[in-house]
Design a protein around this motif. Structure first.
Motif, short mmCIF file in Angstrom:
data_model
loop_
_atom_site.label_atom_id
_atom_site.label_comp_id
_atom_site.label_asym_id
_atom_site.label_seq_id
_atom_site.Cartn_x
_atom_site.Cartn_y
_atom_site.Cartn_z
N ARG A 162 0.78 -1.22 0.06
CA ARG A 162 -0.05 -0.15 0.13
C ARG A 162 0.85 1.26 -0.03
O ARG A 162 1.67 1.29 1.11
CB ARG A 162 -0.89 0.00 1.10
CG ARG A 162 -2.07 -1.05 1.21
CD ARG A 162 -2.84 -0.75 2.41
NE ARG A 162 -3.79 -1.81 2.79
CZ ARG A 162 -3.48 -2.69 3.59
NH1 ARG A 162 -2.40 -2.89 4.12
NH2 ARG A 162 -4.43 -3.71 3.60
N PHE A 163 0.78 1.98 -0.96
CA PHE A 163 1.49 3.38 -1.05
C PHE A 163 0.67 4.48 -0.45
O PHE A 163 -0.44 4.60 -0.77
CB PHE A 163 1.75 3.87 -2.66
CG PHE A 163 3.04 3.11 -3.21
CD1 PHE A 163 4.22 3.74 -3.02
CD2 PHE A 163 2.81 1.95 -4.11
CE1 PHE A 163 5.33 3.11 -3.88
CE2 PHE A 163 3.75 1.47 -4.77
CZ PHE A 163 5.03 1.90 -4.50
N SER A 164 1.22 4.94 0.63
CA SER A 164 0.64 6.25 1.23
C SER A 164 1.02 7.62 0.02
O SER A 164 1.87 7.17 -0.92
CB SER A 164 1.41 6.66 2.61
OG SER A 164 2.75 7.06 2.27
N GLU A 165 0.04 8.36 0.41
CA GLU A 165 0.32 9.50 -0.71
C GLU A 165 1.79 10.10 -0.55
O GLU A 165 2.54 10.35 -1.48
CB GLU A 165 -0.69 10.58 -0.50
CG GLU A 165 -0.75 11.68 -1.21
CD GLU A 165 -1.98 12.70 -1.50
OE1 GLU A 165 -1.59 13.67 -2.09
OE2 GLU A 165 -2.97 12.42 -0.91
N GLU A 166 2.34 10.03 0.65
CA GLU A 166 3.46 10.78 0.94
C GLU A 166 4.74 9.98 0.16
O GLU A 166 5.49 10.38 -0.42
CB GLU A 166 3.60 11.09 2.57
CG GLU A 166 4.97 11.28 2.75
CD GLU A 166 5.33 11.68 4.22
OE1 GLU A 166 6.42 11.81 4.69
OE2 GLU A 166 4.27 11.21 5.02
N GLU A 167 4.57 8.73 0.28
CA GLU A 167 5.56 7.66 -0.22
C GLU A 167 5.58 7.59 -1.76
O GLU A 167 6.64 7.72 -2.26
CB GLU A 167 5.18 6.43 0.35
CG GLU A 167 6.25 5.35 -0.21
CD GLU A 167 6.19 3.87 0.34
OE1 GLU A 167 7.14 3.30 0.25
OE2 GLU A 167 5.15 3.55 0.59
N PHE A 168 4.33 7.81 -2.17
CA PHE A 168 4.31 7.94 -3.62
C PHE A 168 4.77 9.00 -4.40
O PHE A 168 5.34 9.07 -5.14
CB PHE A 168 2.54 7.78 -4.05
CG PHE A 168 2.51 7.47 -5.59
CD1 PHE A 168 2.53 6.34 -6.11
CD2 PHE A 168 2.01 8.86 -6.10
CE1 PHE A 168 2.30 6.25 -7.60
CE2 PHE A 168 1.83 8.69 -7.71
CZ PHE A 168 2.07 7.43 -8.18
N MET A 169 4.49 10.20 -3.50
CA MET A 169 4.91 11.50 -4.13
C MET A 169 6.47 11.72 -3.94
O MET A 169 7.26 12.35 -4.52
CB MET A 169 4.25 12.70 -3.45
CG MET A 169 2.81 12.77 -3.47
SD MET A 169 2.33 12.92 -5.39
CE MET A 169 2.73 14.60 -5.43
N SER A 170 6.90 10.72 -2.79
CA SER A 170 8.59 10.81 -2.64
C SER A 170 9.30 10.11 -3.98
O SER A 170 10.51 10.38 -3.82
CB SER A 170 9.00 10.40 -1.47
OG SER A 170 8.67 8.77 -1.45
N LEU A 171 8.57 9.35 -4.51
CA LEU A 171 9.36 8.64 -5.65
C LEU A 171 9.65 9.80 -6.81
O LEU A 171 9.12 10.68 -7.02
CB LEU A 171 8.48 7.65 -6.46
CG LEU A 171 7.86 6.50 -5.81
CD1 LEU A 171 6.82 5.77 -6.39
CD2 LEU A 171 9.01 5.61 -5.34
N PRO A 172 10.97 9.40 -7.60
CA PRO A 172 11.57 10.43 -8.86
C PRO A 172 10.25 10.79 -9.71
O PRO A 172 9.49 9.68 -9.88
CB PRO A 172 12.32 9.65 -9.48
CG PRO A 172 12.83 8.61 -8.19
CD PRO A 172 11.78 8.20 -7.57
N GLN A 173 10.08 11.83 -9.67
CA GLN A 173 8.97 12.41 -10.65
C GLN A 173 9.30 12.72 -11.98
O GLN A 173 10.36 13.06 -12.31
CB GLN A 173 8.33 13.63 -9.96
CG GLN A 173 7.95 13.50 -8.80
CD GLN A 173 6.68 12.49 -8.40
OE1 GLN A 173 5.59 12.85 -9.21
NE2 GLN A 173 6.59 11.55 -7.63
N ASN A 174 8.47 12.46 -12.96
CA ASN A 174 8.69 12.61 -14.42
C ASN A 174 7.61 13.36 -14.97
O ASN A 174 6.53 13.45 -14.41
CB ASN A 174 8.91 11.61 -15.16
CG ASN A 174 10.22 10.83 -14.84
OD1 ASN A 174 11.06 11.08 -15.49
ND2 ASN A 174 10.28 9.90 -13.76
#
Length: 160
Positions: free
Chosen positions: A41-53
């Motif tokens: 389960r990805f929390s929003e915070e964890e998901f947003m911490s992934l490298p962005q493109n």
């Protein structure tokens, strides 16, 4: 409290965690946030911490826009995924399959924002599988390809 009451509390806690997660990944993965259920389960915070493109493109449903989010391959790498395809399910239970070969061929992202604004369920969010359609129009502007532009993404199942 009875044993049945304990079971009900556990189900309610599990349902609350499911609602809080921005994305749930399951299937052929090696990292879990819930070992028993074999899901991540990805929390929003964890998901947003992934490298962005970013991908700037139009779709059948949107005008030319800039979409931001992590590469789908980065999301899968984070959970130790391996397989031949992804079965992606939306909030409304729509689902479509994405071959793993698309990740290298097109570099799709799991977009959370459009033109700098977070997407909501009312405007294709919270997550939208986005391909660079304008860059590869002959390959990505076809009905089979358009079926893989999945919005309101909720779950991904990694299949061998």
């Amino acid at each position: 409290m009875t044993l049945a009451g304990v079971g009900t509390l556990a189900r309610l806690a599990h349902a609350k965690e499911e609602r809080r997660a921005i994305l749930i990944v399951r299937g052929n993965i090696s990292k879990f946030t819930d070992e028993k259920a074999k899901i991540y389960r990805f929390s929003e915070e964890e998901f947003m911490s992934l490298p962005q493109n970013s991908i700037t493109t139009s779709t059948t449903w949107t005008t030319r826009s800039r979409f931001d989010g992590p590469l789908l391959s980065s999301v899968l790498e984070h959970v130790g995924a391996s397989g031949s395809r992804l079965d992606v399910q939306a909030l409304d239970d729509y689902s479509a399959s994405i071959p793993m070969s698309d990740l290298d061929a097109f570099g799709p992202i799991l977009a959370h924002s459009r033109d700098g604004k977070r997407m909501t369920a009312r405007d294709h969010g919270p997550l939208f599988v986005m391909y660079p359609r304008d860059k590869y129009p002959s390959k990505l502007n076809t009905p089979p390809a358009q079926a893989k532009f999945i919005w309101q993404v909720r779950r991904i199942t990694v299949v061998h």
